[in-house]
Design a protein around this motif. Structure first.
Motif, PDB file in Angstrom:
ATOM      1  N   SER A   1      26.106  22.428   8.343  1.00 57.70           N
ATOM      2  CA  SER A   1      24.945  21.940   7.601  1.00 57.70           C
ATOM      3  C   SER A   1      23.693  22.191   8.422  1.00 57.70           C
ATOM      4  CB  SER A   1      25.089  20.449   7.302  1.00 57.70           C
ATOM      5  OG  SER A   1      25.074  19.725   8.512  1.00 57.70           O
ATOM      6  N   GLY A   2      22.572  21.983   7.805  1.00 61.07           N
ATOM      7  CA  GLY A   2      21.305  22.171   8.493  1.00 61.07           C
ATOM      8  C   GLY A   2      20.412  23.138   7.742  1.00 61.07           C
ATOM      9  N   LEU A   3      19.225  23.295   8.258  1.00 61.67           N
ATOM     10  CA  LEU A   3      18.244  24.185   7.657  1.00 61.67           C
ATOM     11  C   LEU A   3      17.918  25.294   8.638  1.00 61.67           C
ATOM     12  CD1 LEU A   3      15.942  21.402   6.250  1.00 61.67           C
ATOM     13  CD2 LEU A   3      17.492  22.817   4.937  1.00 61.67           C
ATOM     14  N   HIS A   4      17.631  26.445   8.107  1.00 63.14           N
ATOM     15  CA  HIS A   4      17.310  27.594   8.947  1.00 63.14           C
ATOM     16  C   HIS A   4      15.870  27.510   9.434  1.00 63.14           C
ATOM     17  CE1 HIS A   4      21.027  29.678   8.016  1.00 63.14           C
ATOM     18  NE2 HIS A   4      20.853  29.359   6.755  1.00 63.14           N
ATOM     19  N   GLN A   5      15.628  28.098  10.614  1.00 63.35           N
ATOM     20  CA  GLN A   5      14.269  28.149  11.141  1.00 63.35           C
ATOM     21  C   GLN A   5      13.388  28.931  10.166  1.00 63.35           C
ATOM     22  OE1 GLN A   5      14.033  29.627  15.103  1.00 63.35           O
ATOM     23  NE2 GLN A   5      11.828  29.311  15.251  1.00 63.35           N
ATOM     24  N   GLY A   6      12.210  28.416   9.904  1.00 62.27           N
ATOM     25  CA  GLY A   6      11.300  29.064   8.973  1.00 62.27           C
ATOM     26  C   GLY A   6      11.485  28.607   7.538  1.00 62.27           C
ATOM     27  N   ASP A   7      12.496  27.779   7.295  1.00 62.25           N
ATOM     28  CA  ASP A   7      12.739  27.256   5.945  1.00 62.25           C
ATOM     29  C   ASP A   7      11.550  26.385   5.540  1.00 62.25           C
ATOM     30  OD1 ASP A   7      13.681  25.695   3.727  1.00 62.25           O
ATOM     31  OD2 ASP A   7      15.715  26.259   4.297  1.00 62.25           O
ATOM     32  N   PRO A   8      11.025  26.523   4.331  1.00 66.29           N
ATOM     33  CA  PRO A   8       9.851  25.734   3.925  1.00 66.29           C
ATOM     34  C   PRO A   8      10.178  24.276   3.592  1.00 66.29           C
ATOM     35  CG  PRO A   8      10.540  27.152   2.128  1.00 66.29           C
ATOM     36  CD  PRO A   8      11.394  27.508   3.309  1.00 66.29           C
ATOM     37  N   LEU A   9      11.445  23.904   3.528  1.00 67.62           N
ATOM     38  CA  LEU A   9      11.822  22.554   3.117  1.00 67.62           C
ATOM     39  C   LEU A   9      11.551  21.463   4.166  1.00 67.62           C
ATOM     40  CD1 LEU A   9      12.980  20.917   0.807  1.00 67.62           C
ATOM     41  CD2 LEU A   9      15.269  21.446   1.669  1.00 67.62           C
ATOM     42  N   PRO A  10      11.762  21.683   5.478  1.00 66.39           N
ATOM     43  CA  PRO A  10      11.584  20.593   6.454  1.00 66.39           C
ATOM     44  C   PRO A  10      10.239  19.871   6.416  1.00 66.39           C
ATOM     45  CG  PRO A  10      12.761  22.377   7.480  1.00 66.39           C
ATOM     46  CD  PRO A  10      12.330  22.872   6.124  1.00 66.39           C
ATOM     47  N   PRO A  11       9.096  20.549   6.277  1.00 67.88           N
ATOM     48  CA  PRO A  11       7.844  19.777   6.211  1.00 67.88           C
ATOM     49  C   PRO A  11       7.803  18.809   5.026  1.00 67.88           C
ATOM     50  CG  PRO A  11       7.359  22.081   6.648  1.00 67.88           C
ATOM     51  CD  PRO A  11       8.820  21.991   6.322  1.00 67.88           C
ATOM     52  N   PHE A  12       8.381  19.201   3.909  1.00 65.42           N
ATOM     53  CA  PHE A  12       8.396  18.303   2.744  1.00 65.42           C
ATOM     54  C   PHE A  12       9.314  17.113   2.995  1.00 65.42           C
ATOM     55  CE2 PHE A  12       7.306  22.431   0.803  1.00 65.42           C
ATOM     56  CZ  PHE A  12       6.064  22.087   0.313  1.00 65.42           C
ATOM     57  N   LEU A  13      10.473  17.351   3.603  1.00 67.48           N
ATOM     58  CA  LEU A  13      11.385  16.260   3.930  1.00 67.48           C
ATOM     59  C   LEU A  13      10.750  15.302   4.923  1.00 67.48           C
ATOM     60  CD1 LEU A  13      14.756  18.208   4.241  1.00 67.48           C
ATOM     61  CD2 LEU A  13      13.997  16.763   2.352  1.00 67.48           C
ATOM     62  N   PHE A  14      10.049  15.859   5.909  1.00 67.60           N
ATOM     63  CA  PHE A  14       9.394  15.013   6.894  1.00 67.60           C
ATOM     64  C   PHE A  14       8.309  14.163   6.239  1.00 67.60           C
ATOM     65  CE2 PHE A  14       6.412  13.990  10.270  1.00 67.60           C
ATOM     66  CZ  PHE A  14       7.284  13.428  11.195  1.00 67.60           C
ATOM     67  N   ASN A  15       7.556  14.739   5.324  1.00 65.95           N
ATOM     68  CA  ASN A  15       6.514  13.971   4.631  1.00 65.95           C
ATOM     69  C   ASN A  15       7.102  12.806   3.849  1.00 65.95           C
ATOM     70  OD1 ASN A  15       4.298  15.373   5.571  1.00 65.95           O
ATOM     71  ND2 ASN A  15       4.311  16.833   3.893  1.00 65.95           N
ATOM     72  N   ILE A  16       8.259  13.006   3.273  1.00 64.90           N
ATOM     73  CA  ILE A  16       8.926  11.907   2.558  1.00 64.90           C
ATOM     74  C   ILE A  16       9.316  10.815   3.546  1.00 64.90           C
ATOM     75  CG2 ILE A  16      11.001  11.268   1.274  1.00 64.90           C
ATOM     76  CD1 ILE A  16      10.809  14.100  -0.032  1.00 64.90           C
ATOM     77  N   ALA A  17       9.900  11.217   4.673  1.00 61.97           N
ATOM     78  CA  ALA A  17      10.343  10.240   5.673  1.00 61.97           C
ATOM     79  C   ALA A  17       9.170   9.507   6.311  1.00 61.97           C
ATOM     80  CB  ALA A  17      11.170  10.947   6.749  1.00 61.97           C
ATOM     81  N   ILE A  18       8.070  10.192   6.560  1.00 61.55           N
ATOM     82  CA  ILE A  18       6.945   9.581   7.261  1.00 61.55           C
ATOM     83  C   ILE A  18       6.203   8.581   6.369  1.00 61.55           C
ATOM     84  CG2 ILE A  18       5.046  11.191   6.801  1.00 61.55           C
ATOM     85  CD1 ILE A  18       6.034   9.872  10.236  1.00 61.55           C
ATOM     86  N   LYS A  19       6.372   8.695   5.061  1.00 56.35           N
ATOM     87  CA  LYS A  19       5.752   7.722   4.159  1.00 56.35           C
ATOM     88  C   LYS A  19       6.260   6.312   4.427  1.00 56.35           C
ATOM     89  CE  LYS A  19       4.513  10.698   0.342  1.00 56.35           C
ATOM     90  NZ  LYS A  19       3.199  10.392  -0.169  1.00 56.35           N
ATOM     91  N   VAL A  20       7.506   6.205   4.910  1.00 53.09           N
ATOM     92  CA  VAL A  20       8.060   4.895   5.245  1.00 53.09           C
ATOM     93  C   VAL A  20       7.244   4.258   6.369  1.00 53.09           C
ATOM     94  CG1 VAL A  20      10.094   3.682   6.123  1.00 53.09           C
ATOM     95  CG2 VAL A  20      10.363   5.550   4.466  1.00 53.09           C
ATOM     96  N   LEU A  21       6.939   5.033   7.405  1.00 51.14           N
ATOM     97  CA  LEU A  21       6.129   4.509   8.507  1.00 51.14           C
ATOM     98  C   LEU A  21       4.737   4.130   8.015  1.00 51.14           C
ATOM     99  CD1 LEU A  21       5.737   3.822  11.466  1.00 51.14           C
ATOM    100  CD2 LEU A  21       5.165   6.222  11.874  1.00 51.14           C
ATOM    101  N   ASN A  22       4.160   4.942   7.164  1.00 49.69           N
ATOM    102  CA  ASN A  22       2.852   4.645   6.585  1.00 49.69           C
ATOM    103  C   ASN A  22       2.877   3.297   5.872  1.00 49.69           C
ATOM    104  OD1 ASN A  22       0.180   5.112   5.717  1.00 49.69           O
ATOM    105  ND2 ASN A  22       0.908   6.020   3.819  1.00 49.69           N
TER     106      ASN A  22
END
Length: 112
Positions: A18-39
């Motif tokens: 499992s995992g995402l490949h380097q350069g995959d455009p998905l990780p920034p979107f996933l991180f934005n979802i996760a960081i909303k919790v901290l916000n």
């Protein structure tokens, strides 16, 4: 298949499951979802007077934090209770998100 070097010797090969490949455009979107919790945790702490941000621009603006995809900057009044509450909030965020916060990379700067 993947093999890594440990003390200069390759390990047995194993497949990637499992995992995402380097350069995959998905990780920034996933991180934005996760960081909303901290916000939201920080906003709730502000509402409950657990933290107090800073005023700037002749008192017209108020901020507790700024976030980007790889960084969070927190602005607090220099009060010990606020710092302890911030650390508690970050620990809760770790538990909720599964992300690890490296407290050794943090620095506290007191502005006059």
């Amino acid at each position: 298949m993947l093999s890594i070097l440990v003390n200069g010797s390759p390990t047995d090969q194993s497949g990637l499951e499992s995992g995402l490949h380097q350069g995959d455009p998905l990780p920034p979107f996933l991180f934005n979802i996760a960081i909303k919790v901290l916000n939201r945790l920080l906003k709730k702490a502000l509402e409950m007077n657990m933290v107090r941000g800073v005023d700037f621009g002749n008192g017209k603006e108020h901020a507790t934090h700024l976030q980007s995809t790889d960084e969070t900057i927190v602005f607090l009044e220099p009060k010990r209770d606020y710092l302890l509450n911030l650390k508690r909030i970050l620990r809760c965020y770790e538990m909720a998100s599964g992300l690890r916060i490296n407290f050794h990379k943090y620095c506290i700067i007191k502005a006059d």
